[in-house]
Design an enzyme around this catalytic site. Structure first.
Site, PDB file in Angstrom:
ATOM      1  N   ASP A 205       0.853  -1.194   0.000  1.00  0.00           N
ATOM      2  CA  ASP A 205       0.000   0.000   0.000  1.00  0.00           C
ATOM      3  C   ASP A 205       0.889   1.245   0.000  1.00  0.00           C
ATOM      4  O   ASP A 205       1.816   1.362   0.818  1.00  0.00           O
ATOM      5  CB  ASP A 205      -0.905   0.001   1.240  1.00  0.00           C
ATOM      6  CG  ASP A 205      -1.933   1.104   1.185  1.00  0.00           C
ATOM      7  OD1 ASP A 205      -2.961   0.898   0.515  1.00  0.00           O
ATOM      8  OD2 ASP A 205      -1.701   2.163   1.803  1.00  0.00           O
TER       9      ASP A 205
ATOM     10  N   HIS B 225      -4.558  14.396  -9.261  1.00  0.00           N
ATOM     11  CA  HIS B 225      -4.835  12.981  -9.529  1.00  0.00           C
ATOM     12  C   HIS B 225      -4.020  12.437 -10.710  1.00  0.00           C
ATOM     13  O   HIS B 225      -3.689  11.253 -10.739  1.00  0.00           O
ATOM     14  CB  HIS B 225      -6.335  12.782  -9.788  1.00  0.00           C
ATOM     15  CG  HIS B 225      -7.168  12.902  -8.553  1.00  0.00           C
ATOM     16  ND1 HIS B 225      -7.318  11.899  -7.643  1.00  0.00           N
ATOM     17  CD2 HIS B 225      -7.885  13.962  -8.057  1.00  0.00           C
ATOM     18  CE1 HIS B 225      -8.106  12.286  -6.650  1.00  0.00           C
ATOM     19  NE2 HIS B 225      -8.462  13.558  -6.879  1.00  0.00           N
TER      20      HIS B 225
ATOM     21  N   ASP C  54      -1.898   9.108 -10.565  1.00  0.00           N
ATOM     22  CA  ASP C  54      -1.992   8.011 -11.543  1.00  0.00           C
ATOM     23  C   ASP C  54      -0.610   7.621 -12.049  1.00  0.00           C
ATOM     24  O   ASP C  54      -0.320   6.441 -12.248  1.00  0.00           O
ATOM     25  CB  ASP C  54      -2.887   8.411 -12.715  1.00  0.00           C
ATOM     26  CG  ASP C  54      -4.362   8.436 -12.335  1.00  0.00           C
ATOM     27  OD1 ASP C  54      -4.695   7.912 -11.249  1.00  0.00           O
ATOM     28  OD2 ASP C  54      -5.165   8.963 -13.121  1.00  0.00           O
TER      29      ASP C  54
ATOM     30  N   ARG D  33       9.856 -11.994 -10.100  1.00  0.00           N
ATOM     31  CA  ARG D  33      10.257 -13.133 -10.922  1.00  0.00           C
ATOM     32  C   ARG D  33       9.153 -13.479 -11.925  1.00  0.00           C
ATOM     33  O   ARG D  33       7.995 -13.102 -11.753  1.00  0.00           O
ATOM     34  CB  ARG D  33      10.539 -14.348 -10.041  1.00  0.00           C
ATOM     35  CG  ARG D  33      11.624 -14.156  -9.003  1.00  0.00           C
ATOM     36  CD  ARG D  33      11.687 -15.374  -8.082  1.00  0.00           C
ATOM     37  NE  ARG D  33      10.405 -15.610  -7.411  1.00  0.00           N
ATOM     38  CZ  ARG D  33      10.136 -16.684  -6.678  1.00  0.00           C
ATOM     39  NH1 ARG D  33      11.045 -17.639  -6.542  1.00  0.00           N
ATOM     40  NH2 ARG D  33       8.953 -16.818  -6.102  1.00  0.00           N
ATOM     41  N   ASP D  34       9.520 -14.211 -12.956  1.00  0.00           N
ATOM     42  CA  ASP D  34       8.532 -14.594 -13.969  1.00  0.00           C
ATOM     43  C   ASP D  34       7.414 -15.455 -13.381  1.00  0.00           C
ATOM     44  O   ASP D  34       6.274 -15.421 -13.859  1.00  0.00           O
ATOM     45  CB  ASP D  34       9.216 -15.357 -15.117  1.00  0.00           C
ATOM     46  CG  ASP D  34      10.117 -14.467 -15.942  1.00  0.00           C
ATOM     47  OD1 ASP D  34       9.927 -13.229 -15.887  1.00  0.00           O
ATOM     48  OD2 ASP D  34      11.014 -14.994 -16.627  1.00  0.00           O
TER      49      ASP D  34
ATOM     50  N   GLU E 123      -4.773   2.310  -4.172  1.00  0.00           N
ATOM     51  CA  GLU E 123      -3.304   2.319  -4.188  1.00  0.00           C
ATOM     52  C   GLU E 123      -2.720   1.043  -3.593  1.00  0.00           C
ATOM     53  O   GLU E 123      -1.545   1.007  -3.233  1.00  0.00           O
ATOM     54  CB  GLU E 123      -2.794   3.535  -3.404  1.00  0.00           C
ATOM     55  CG  GLU E 123      -3.075   3.526  -1.915  1.00  0.00           C
ATOM     56  CD  GLU E 123      -4.432   4.096  -1.534  1.00  0.00           C
ATOM     57  OE1 GLU E 123      -4.597   4.466  -0.368  1.00  0.00           O
ATOM     58  OE2 GLU E 123      -5.330   4.178  -2.411  1.00  0.00           O
TER      59      GLU E 123
END
Length: 456
Positions: A336, A349, A353, A368-369, A379
């Site tokens: 967060d 804003h 963004d 990692r993949d 958020e």
């Protein structure tokens, strides 16, 4: 049926034979025996016996024919016709060349009544020169014709099966839930339908190149399967038609709007695909290509439905699926942004963004993949670190250090919980959420671990 018919004819002709010097009573008995043999042979369990057991009917037929001739009026025309009928039956039910090796027995059976008779008719003896060759001709002609019919029937059955498999291939592709299995499935189905030794599937990678999506060996060994000739692949993709190059058939996978790739099937030495196989290959390529294209469209729509439009990571729906698929030792991380409302209030804003977009991009590049990321709401972001276990806390700490190094407008706090056997995903998420709030209470810009006071 032949024994029943011949027996009935013999019984009917017994009175006439008696008037012309034959033994009518004995001839009627022979006819009755033939009819009984017909009934018995009808009900016997031939399917449970050796296929050569059927030849016992030939021996019985020869015995009945010679007995009937010896006891009757010795009509050479009727006598010879019966032998021709036996050989016609042999041709219908037995392999080729059976008539040839039955010829000596037939010759002996044909001549037996003449040898036992006191009347020596030279015409009767010489008739064997005509009757037996005619029997051989009839038997072998019918046998070869039946062999051709059986072969054609087997080929038709195989072709029907191949066409059914082509139609079913599209359903198999659509039913396959794992995209990584699509290539191997295509290779296996192509190898089966086209009766090849092995197959290789090449699909477009999205950047103008091709990647090997799947291989399959139809002969069951584990040898290395080489790539097909690239010039044949290029030609098949360019022309949209199947291309035969030496022992390899390259079939394009044609969708409704474009060619998505190709499957190359290699045949055994000396095996050349016929015109039906080539047409079946073309049909398979079209069916598979359309199914593959539809699947890609569905996957793209599904992916779009699971993606957060702003950050490019998964959305809340994707987060729910990730939680459902949790395995023991996976770690759930809730991130967060700290004081995000202040960023929106002071910088606007649009700036807020941009911070979200930056965090989403950073997490995608730093994870990692095998790990998965989703925007959980506002958020807040959710990470699933696969099989992280005890390394989850330090891995999340490194993510925080990397984010700090970017000198963003705001830091983030994170809570970590490792999923345990017997625990529900909701419970693990709750522990991660509790750890996140502990990080917030302890001053933010830090990582807290589930059920531990230690912070990083």
């Amino acid at each position: 049926m032949l024994l029943l018919a011949a027996g009935a004819i013999t019984v009917a002709n017994a009175p006439l034979a008696a008037r012309t010097g034959g033994n009518g009573s004995a001839l009627a008995v022979v006819g009755a025996v033939a009819m009984v043999a017909g009934v018995v042979s009808w009900v016997l369990p031939w399917s449970r016996w050796n296929e050569h057991a059927l030849l016992s009917l030939v021996a019985a037929a020869f015995a009945l024919i010679t007995s009937g001739n010896a006891l009757g009026d010795r009509n050479p025309y009727t006598y010879g016709i019966y032998f021709v009928l036996v050989f016609a039956w042999v041709g219908l039910h037995r392999p080729t060349a059976t008539a040839l090796w039955l010829a000596p027995a037939a010759t002996g059976a044909y001549l037996a009544p003449f040898a036992a008779s006191s009347v020596h008719d030279s015409n009767a003896w010489t008739s064997v020169i005509v009757v037996i060759p005619v029997c051989l001709l009839v038997g072998e002609t019918i046998s070869r014709a039946m062999a051709g019919l059986r072969q054609s029937r087997q080929l038709d059955i195989r072709r029907v099966g191949d066409l059914e498999a082509v139609v079913g291939a599209a359903a198999l592709l659509q039913a396959e839930s794992d995209p990584h299995n699509v290539g191997p499935l295509l290779a296996r189905v192509a190898c089966s339908i086209l009766h090849g030794e092995d197959a290789v599937v090449l699909l477009e990678d999205g950047d103008g190149g091709r990647l090997t999506a799947g291989v399959h060996s139809g002969v069951g060994d584990h040898r290395t399967i080489g790539l097909p000739p690239l010039d044949a692949v290029d030609e098949a993709l360019r022309e949209g038609q199947a291309v035969l190059h030496a022992d390899t058939l390259v079939v394009p996978l044609r969708g409704a709007n474009r060619v998505l790739g190709a499957v190359a099937v290699r045949f055994a030495a000396g095996q050349v695909p016929d015109s039906f196989t080539l047409h079946a290959a073309q049909l398979f390529g079209s069916q598979a290509g359309i199914a593959l294209e539809q699947r890609r469209v569905i996957d793209e729509l599904t992916e779009a439905a699971m993606q957060d439009a702003l950050t490019g990571v998964g959305n809340r729906r994707r987060a729910a699926l990730l939680l459902e698929a949790l395995r023991p030792e996976d770690a759930v991380v809730l991130i967060d942004l700290d004081h995000f409302k202040l960023v929106n209030d002071t910088a606007g804003h649009a700036t807020g963004d941009r911070v979200l977009v930056l965090l989403g991009r950073y997490l995608r590049e730093a994870a990692r993949d095998v790990d998965a990321i989703a925007r959980y709401g506002g958020e807040e972001f959710l990470l699933v670190l696969r099989n992280a276990n005890d390394a989850a806390l330090s891995a999340t700490a490194r993510l925080l250090d990397g984010w700090r190094a970017l000198q963003p407008l705001t830091t983030f706090s994170a809570g970590v919980a490792v999923h345990q056997p017997g625990r529900s995903p909701a419970a693990t998420l709750g522990r991660a959420d509790a750890a996140l709030y502990r990080a917030k209470r302890n001053g933010r810009d830090r990582v807290c671990e589930d059920a531990a006071e230690e912070t990083v």
